[in-house]
Design a protein around this motif. Structure first.
Motif, PDB file in Angstrom:
ATOM      1  N   LYS A  10       0.841  -1.193   0.000  1.00 44.48           N
ATOM      2  CA  LYS A  10       0.000   0.000   0.000  1.00 44.48           C
ATOM      3  C   LYS A  10       0.880   1.247   0.000  1.00 44.48           C
ATOM      4  O   LYS A  10       1.785   1.386   0.824  1.00 44.48           O
ATOM      5  N   THR A  11       0.618   2.161  -0.925  1.00 38.57           N
ATOM      6  CA  THR A  11       1.385   3.399  -1.007  1.00 38.57           C
ATOM      7  C   THR A  11       0.718   4.473  -0.158  1.00 38.57           C
ATOM      8  O   THR A  11      -0.323   4.239   0.463  1.00 38.57           O
ATOM      9  N   ARG A  12       1.276   5.662  -0.147  1.00 42.94           N
ATOM     10  CA  ARG A  12       0.699   6.761   0.633  1.00 42.94           C
ATOM     11  C   ARG A  12      -0.690   7.136   0.148  1.00 42.94           C
ATOM     12  O   ARG A  12      -1.510   7.637   0.909  1.00 42.94           O
ATOM     13  N   THR A  13      -0.935   6.926  -1.113  1.00 47.25           N
ATOM     14  CA  THR A  13      -2.257   7.261  -1.653  1.00 47.25           C
ATOM     15  C   THR A  13      -3.279   6.178  -1.332  1.00 47.25           C
ATOM     16  O   THR A  13      -4.460   6.355  -1.576  1.00 47.25           O
ATOM     17  N   GLY A  14      -2.816   5.042  -0.804  1.00 51.47           N
ATOM     18  CA  GLY A  14      -3.718   3.952  -0.460  1.00 51.47           C
ATOM     19  C   GLY A  14      -3.884   2.936  -1.573  1.00 51.47           C
ATOM     20  O   GLY A  14      -4.585   1.956  -1.419  1.00 51.47           O
ATOM     21  N   CYS A  17       1.220  -0.594  -4.843  1.00 58.39           N
ATOM     22  CA  CYS A  17       2.428  -0.215  -5.574  1.00 58.39           C
ATOM     23  C   CYS A  17       2.495  -1.021  -6.866  1.00 58.39           C
ATOM     24  O   CYS A  17       2.201  -2.219  -6.880  1.00 58.39           O
ATOM     25  N   HIS A  30       9.836  -1.035  -1.004  1.00 54.50           N
ATOM     26  CA  HIS A  30       8.979  -1.542   0.065  1.00 54.50           C
ATOM     27  C   HIS A  30       9.502  -2.803   0.732  1.00 54.50           C
ATOM     28  O   HIS A  30       8.972  -3.211   1.754  1.00 54.50           O
TER      29      HIS A  30
END
Length: 77
Positions: A10-14, A17, A30
């Protein structure tokens, strides 16, 4: 390259990746190349100083010293 498995973390944007995954299943951002620390706590047993038994022993010695100081103080009065 386009057909390789993706990281999926999960990236910062949700969102997941989309970077290509390494053999450990995560991308270089990651998952890294290192699999992490070794399993277990082998470092605590190298000297035996941090085992639960050693800590209980030191606590008991501290209690005995405290009692001895109190006794000496009472005798001195």
């Amino acid at each position: 390259m386009h057909q390789s498995p993706r990281c999926g973390a999960k990236t910062r944007t949700g969102k997941p990746c989309q970077s290509p995954a390494m053999p450990n299943g995560r991308c270089r951002m990651h998952g890294g190349k290192n699999p992490g620390a070794p399993r277990g706590n082998r470092n605590a047993l190298k000297s035996g100083q941090h085992t639960a038994e050693a800590q209980r022993f030191r606590a008991r010695i501290s209690d005995l010293l405290k009692d001895a100081r109190e006794t000496i103080e009472l005798i001195g009065k």
